[in-house]
Design an enzyme around this catalytic site. Structure first.
Site, PDB file in Angstrom:
ATOM      1  NE  ARG A   1    -117.296 -27.089 -37.532  1.00  0.00           N
ATOM      2  CZ  ARG A   1    -116.584 -26.579 -38.553  1.00  0.00           C
ATOM      3  NH1 ARG A   1    -115.730 -25.622 -38.332  1.00  0.00           N
ATOM      4  NH2 ARG A   1    -116.758 -27.017 -39.787  1.00  0.00           N
TER       5      ARG A   1
ATOM      6  NE  ARG B   1    -120.843 -25.668 -37.069  1.00  0.00           N
ATOM      7  CZ  ARG B   1    -120.010 -24.940 -37.846  1.00  0.00           C
ATOM      8  NH1 ARG B   1    -119.468 -23.838 -37.363  1.00  0.00           N
ATOM      9  NH2 ARG B   1    -119.757 -25.324 -39.071  1.00  0.00           N
TER      10      ARG B   1
ATOM     11  CD  GLU C   1    -112.526 -19.717 -27.943  1.00  0.00           C
ATOM     12  OE1 GLU C   1    -112.140 -19.931 -26.764  1.00  0.00           O
ATOM     13  OE2 GLU C   1    -112.688 -20.614 -28.772  1.00  0.00           O
TER      14      GLU C   1
ATOM     15  N   PRO D   1    -109.266 -17.341 -40.408  1.00  0.00           N
ATOM     16  CG  PRO D   1    -108.728 -19.596 -40.381  1.00  0.00           C
ATOM     17  CD  PRO D   1    -108.544 -18.331 -39.599  1.00  0.00           C
ATOM     18  CG  ASN D   2    -112.147 -20.109 -44.482  1.00  0.00           C
ATOM     19  OD1 ASN D   2    -111.771 -19.948 -45.644  1.00  0.00           O
ATOM     20  ND2 ASN D   2    -111.690 -21.072 -43.712  1.00  0.00           N
TER      21      ASN D   2
ATOM     22  CG  ASN E   1    -114.414 -16.166 -34.951  1.00  0.00           C
ATOM     23  OD1 ASN E   1    -113.877 -17.272 -34.951  1.00  0.00           O
ATOM     24  ND2 ASN E   1    -115.630 -15.950 -35.437  1.00  0.00           N
TER      25      ASN E   1
ATOM     26  CG  HIS F   1    -116.121 -19.701 -31.815  1.00  0.00           C
ATOM     27  ND1 HIS F   1    -115.180 -19.790 -32.803  1.00  0.00           N
ATOM     28  CD2 HIS F   1    -115.491 -19.985 -30.651  1.00  0.00           C
ATOM     29  CE1 HIS F   1    -114.023 -20.132 -32.256  1.00  0.00           C
ATOM     30  NE2 HIS F   1    -114.181 -20.239 -30.952  1.00  0.00           N
ATOM     31  CG  LEU F   2    -120.050 -15.286 -36.244  1.00  0.00           C
ATOM     32  CD1 LEU F   2    -118.775 -15.569 -37.023  1.00  0.00           C
ATOM     33  CD2 LEU F   2    -120.961 -14.404 -37.054  1.00  0.00           C
TER      34      LEU F   2
ATOM     35  CG  ASP G   1     -97.666 -21.868 -27.246  1.00  0.00           C
ATOM     36  OD1 ASP G   1     -98.378 -22.213 -26.290  1.00  0.00           O
ATOM     37  OD2 ASP G   1     -96.824 -22.618 -27.783  1.00  0.00           O
TER      38      ASP G   1
ATOM     39  NE  ARG H   1    -116.857 -20.270 -43.467  1.00  0.00           N
ATOM     40  CZ  ARG H   1    -116.232 -20.332 -42.327  1.00  0.00           C
ATOM     41  NH1 ARG H   1    -116.037 -19.239 -41.601  1.00  0.00           N
ATOM     42  NH2 ARG H   1    -115.776 -21.479 -41.881  1.00  0.00           N
TER      43      ARG H   1
ATOM     44  CE1 TYR I   1    -119.508 -20.341 -38.745  1.00  0.00           C
ATOM     45  CE2 TYR I   1    -119.479 -20.987 -41.058  1.00  0.00           C
ATOM     46  CZ  TYR I   1    -119.083 -21.197 -39.743  1.00  0.00           C
ATOM     47  OH  TYR I   1    -118.264 -22.247 -39.424  1.00  0.00           O
TER      48      TYR I   1
HETATM   49  C1  DQA Z   1    -116.246 -20.228 -36.224  1.00  0.00           C
HETATM   50  C2  DQA Z   1    -116.386 -21.721 -35.833  1.00  0.00           C
HETATM   51  C3  DQA Z   1    -115.211 -22.521 -36.381  1.00  0.00           C
HETATM   52  O1  DQA Z   1    -115.385 -23.900 -36.056  1.00  0.00           O
HETATM   53  C4  DQA Z   1    -115.131 -22.411 -37.892  1.00  0.00           C
HETATM   54  O2  DQA Z   1    -114.014 -23.095 -38.377  1.00  0.00           O
HETATM   55  C5  DQA Z   1    -115.157 -20.989 -38.352  1.00  0.00           C
HETATM   56  C6  DQA Z   1    -116.079 -20.058 -37.716  1.00  0.00           C
HETATM   57  C7  DQA Z   1    -117.471 -19.406 -35.788  1.00  0.00           C
HETATM   58  O3  DQA Z   1    -117.368 -18.194 -35.703  1.00  0.00           O
HETATM   59  O4  DQA Z   1    -118.549 -19.982 -35.556  1.00  0.00           O
HETATM   60  O5  DQA Z   1    -114.454 -20.623 -39.291  1.00  0.00           O
HETATM   61  O6  DQA Z   1    -115.106 -19.694 -35.556  1.00  0.00           O
END
Ligand code: DQA
Length: 147
Positions: free
Chosen positions: A111, A107, A98, A10-11, A74, A100-101, A87, A18, A23
């Site tokens: 998180r 943070r 996994e 999401p997002n 991600n 994450h940017l 799961d 954003r 990011y």
């Molecule tokens: C994220 C970190 C998450 O906490 C956040 O909700 C995101 C982006 C990252 O790539 O840093 O949507 O996954």
């Protein structure tokens, strides 16, 4: 040819617009292009999927079973909340890195915990958009070791 799925939650479709201070200004399309170019250079195939919906991400992980050799995931905010996605990753039995940017550990406290971390082979965190190509390299290296 090794086949990888880059799956974004999401997002992440809003990357570039954003919270650029967190990011960066690279868009998701830019990241996909960088992954495509990198995949070409190292001789692997790469597919992409993004969804803002938890169930759709679960479906995408299930669909990767027997189709892709690895997932670069991600999961965005679902990282911190989704037992269902955790799961799905363990049920699909497709090795998952996994990504994450941002450095989630630097943070907010909520998180710091990742459900995905329990089932991922490893994490690439805090290197911005470059994390995706680093994750591809880590996955290819891992697959080479398990082959
Ligand atoms: C994220 C970190 C998450 O906490 C956040 O909700 C995101 C982006 C990252 O790539 O840093 O949507 O996954």
């Amino acid at each position: 040819m090794t086949s990888l799925l880059v799956l974004n939650g999401p997002n992440l479709n809003l990357l570039g617009q954003r919270q650029p201070e967190i990011y960066g200004t690279t868009t998701l399309a830019d990241i996909e292009e960088a992954c495509r170019a990198h995949a070409r250079r190292i001789g692997v195939s790469v597919s992409f999927h993004q969804s803002n919906h938890e169930g759709a991400l679960v479906d995408a992980v299930h669909a990767a079973r027997g189709v892709h050799d690895g997932i670069i995931l991600n999961a965005g905010a679902y990282t911190h909340t989704s037992v269902a996605l955790m799961d799905a990753v363990s049920s699909a039995e497709v090795p998952t890195v996994e990504v994450h940017l941002s450095n989630i550990h630097a943070r907010e406290r909520f998180r710091h915990h990742s459900f995905i971390a329990r089932v991922a082979i490893g994490q690439i965190i805090g290197f911005g958009a470059r994390g995706y190509t680093l994750a591809i390299d880590a996955m290819v290296d891992h697959l080479g070791q398990v082959a």
